[in-house]
Design a protein around this motif. Structure first.
Motif, PDB file in Angstrom:
ATOM      1  N   TYR A  30       0.020   8.417  -5.097  1.00 45.63           N
ATOM      2  CA  TYR A  30      -1.280   9.089  -5.204  1.00 45.63           C
ATOM      3  C   TYR A  30      -1.217  10.474  -4.560  1.00 45.63           C
ATOM      4  CZ  TYR A  30      -6.263  10.054  -4.929  1.00 45.63           C
ATOM      5  OH  TYR A  30      -7.497  10.641  -5.068  1.00 45.63           O
ATOM      6  N   LYS A  31      -0.649  10.538  -3.367  1.00 46.02           N
ATOM      7  CA  LYS A  31      -0.563  11.824  -2.666  1.00 46.02           C
ATOM      8  C   LYS A  31       0.348  12.799  -3.390  1.00 46.02           C
ATOM      9  CE  LYS A  31      -1.609   9.961   1.922  1.00 46.02           C
ATOM     10  NZ  LYS A  31      -1.073   9.637   3.261  1.00 46.02           N
ATOM     11  N   GLU A  43      -2.465  15.241  -4.139  1.00 43.96           N
ATOM     12  CA  GLU A  43      -2.621  16.022  -2.915  1.00 43.96           C
ATOM     13  C   GLU A  43      -1.450  16.964  -2.641  1.00 43.96           C
ATOM     14  OE1 GLU A  43      -3.514  13.445   0.346  1.00 43.96           O
ATOM     15  OE2 GLU A  43      -5.151  12.418  -0.721  1.00 43.96           O
ATOM     16  N   ASP A  98       0.809  -1.222   0.000  1.00 46.90           N
ATOM     17  CA  ASP A  98       0.000   0.000   0.000  1.00 46.90           C
ATOM     18  C   ASP A  98       0.844   1.275   0.000  1.00 46.90           C
ATOM     19  OD1 ASP A  98      -2.373  -1.453   0.067  1.00 46.90           O
ATOM     20  OD2 ASP A  98      -2.340  -1.591   2.257  1.00 46.90           O
ATOM     21  N   LEU A  99       2.000   1.224   0.646  1.00 47.64           N
ATOM     22  CA  LEU A  99       2.811   2.427   0.839  1.00 47.64           C
ATOM     23  C   LEU A  99       3.184   3.120  -0.474  1.00 47.64           C
ATOM     24  CD1 LEU A  99       4.286   4.373   2.730  1.00 47.64           C
ATOM     25  CD2 LEU A  99       6.242   2.796   2.700  1.00 47.64           C
ATOM     26  N   ILE A 114       1.815   2.914  -3.456  1.00 46.77           N
ATOM     27  CA  ILE A 114       0.620   3.354  -4.181  1.00 46.77           C
ATOM     28  C   ILE A 114       0.045   4.609  -3.539  1.00 46.77           C
ATOM     29  CG2 ILE A 114      -1.745   2.730  -4.823  1.00 46.77           C
ATOM     30  CD1 ILE A 114      -0.759  -0.196  -4.978  1.00 46.77           C
ATOM     31  N   GLU A 115      -0.064   4.603  -2.214  1.00 48.98           N
ATOM     32  CA  GLU A 115      -0.603   5.771  -1.512  1.00 48.98           C
ATOM     33  C   GLU A 115       0.337   6.972  -1.637  1.00 48.98           C
ATOM     34  OE1 GLU A 115      -1.281   4.445   2.456  1.00 48.98           O
ATOM     35  OE2 GLU A 115      -3.043   3.244   1.942  1.00 48.98           O
ATOM     36  N   THR A 116       1.638   6.706  -1.607  1.00 48.67           N
ATOM     37  CA  THR A 116       2.620   7.790  -1.717  1.00 48.67           C
ATOM     38  C   THR A 116       2.545   8.455  -3.082  1.00 48.67           C
ATOM     39  OG1 THR A 116       4.117   6.702  -0.154  1.00 48.67           O
ATOM     40  CG2 THR A 116       5.069   8.389  -1.598  1.00 48.67           C
TER      41      THR A 116
END
Length: 318
Positions: free
Chosen positions: A281-282, A286, A274-275, A277-279
């Motif tokens: 994405y942000k 974001e 997950d790390l 992918i979430e990184t």
């Protein structure tokens, strides 16, 4: 010391060309380089770069990795069919939303990037096993260990290459063979320019508005800047590969771009996956201003250390 026969694919430009010339110009003349390309009409750049090594420590041959007969004919043309070092470099790129890409286009990428390597190994591996000596060098990519936005099919092809080689490496040890995966990040070359130009031409009518906007206004908009910030030259990658080839015990994997390493390291930090992918994405959605500021900072450092380069062709060139 006897020269080692080196067979390299995809030598009409980019990494393949730079690597062929680097090995052919080795001061110790340790290599006899067979630089191959699918279309011999594109040999001029290599001939010019090879200079006096042409016909001495470098020969140019035709080889299409998508054609078994072409692969066999090329290997058959070598003295005693001997290949001490195989460098699988020929590749094909593709970017964009999968809704806008045909299955046939996707198959072409897999056929070149993955099955092209398989065809080469089916031809040279048996002889390497008999001799119990040989080095298989594969120009892979950081996208063989970490997928990147809108590089779905290209990443899939490189993941296939990495899994194939990782499996084969265990068997290779039994025959005293080395396998090395060279994993560049962004490389500024004709290969990447063509991928970028093809991306600009994609018909996005089959994609939804959000996806089309992501590709056009986020991915393509930052593409050139990413390469200016992180990009290596083909000569940089060739030098890394040269060092791997001349090592006594080369590692299985080698990333050529230390600026990109922190991004691939994220994958190994989190077994759940997950790390990264979430990184990403942000970073994209974001913290895009921080991301762009970081790119500009890296770009400035590179500009100060050497001449900046771009994926866009020189507009002043004739």
């Amino acid at each position: 010391m006897n020269q080692k026969a080196v067979l390299i694919t995809g030598c009409s430009s980019g990494i393949g060309l730079a690597l062929a010339v680097r090995l052919a110009k080795d001061e110790k003349k340790r290599f006899m380089v067979y630089a191959t390309m699918r279309n011999l009409a594109k040999r001029e750049a290599l001939e010019e770069a090879a200079g006096r090594t042409l016909g001495s420590t470098l020969e140019i041959k035709e080889l299409d990795v998508c054609d078994e007969n072409s692969v066999k004919a090329c290997v058959d043309s070598l003295p005693m069919r001997r290949v001490d070092i195989l460098i699988s470099n020929a590749g094909m790129g593709m970017i964009g939303p999968i809704e806008c890409q045909t299955i046939d286009e996707m198959k072409s990428v897999m056929d070149t990037n993955f099955f092209g390597l398989v065809r080469l190994l089916k031809e040279v591996l048996p002889d390497m096993k008999k001799r119990k000596s040989g080095h298989i060098v594969v120009i892979s990519s950081v996208m063989g260990i970490q997928g990147i936005l809108f590089n779905d099919i290209y990443a899939a092809s490189k993941f296939a290459v990495e899994g194939f080689c990782e499996s084969l490496a265990v068997q290779a040890l039994r025959f005293n063979l080395n396998i090395s995966l060279i994993e560049p990040g962004p490389v500024v070359s004709e290969f990447e320019r063509k991928v970028y130009e093809d991306g600009l031409k994609i018909d996005l009518s089959k994609a939804d508005k959000v996806t089309a906007d992501m590709f056009t206004n986020i991915y393509l908009k930052n593409y050139n800047q990413i390469f200016q910030s992180f990009g290596q030259t083909p000569e940089d990658v060739a030098e890394h590969t040269f060092k791997m080839i001349t090592m006594d015990n080369p590692p299985f994997r080698h990333q050529t771009n230390h600026l990109y390493t922190p991004m691939t390291t994220l994958k190994y930090e989190d077994p759940n996956g997950d790390l990264p992918i979430e990184t990403f994405y942000k970073m994209v959605f974001e913290h895009d201003k921080v991301f762009n500021a970081s790119l500009n900072f890296l770009k400035l450092l590179r500009w100060r250390s050497r001449k900046s380069f771009s994926l866009e062709k020189d507009k002043n060139a004739s």
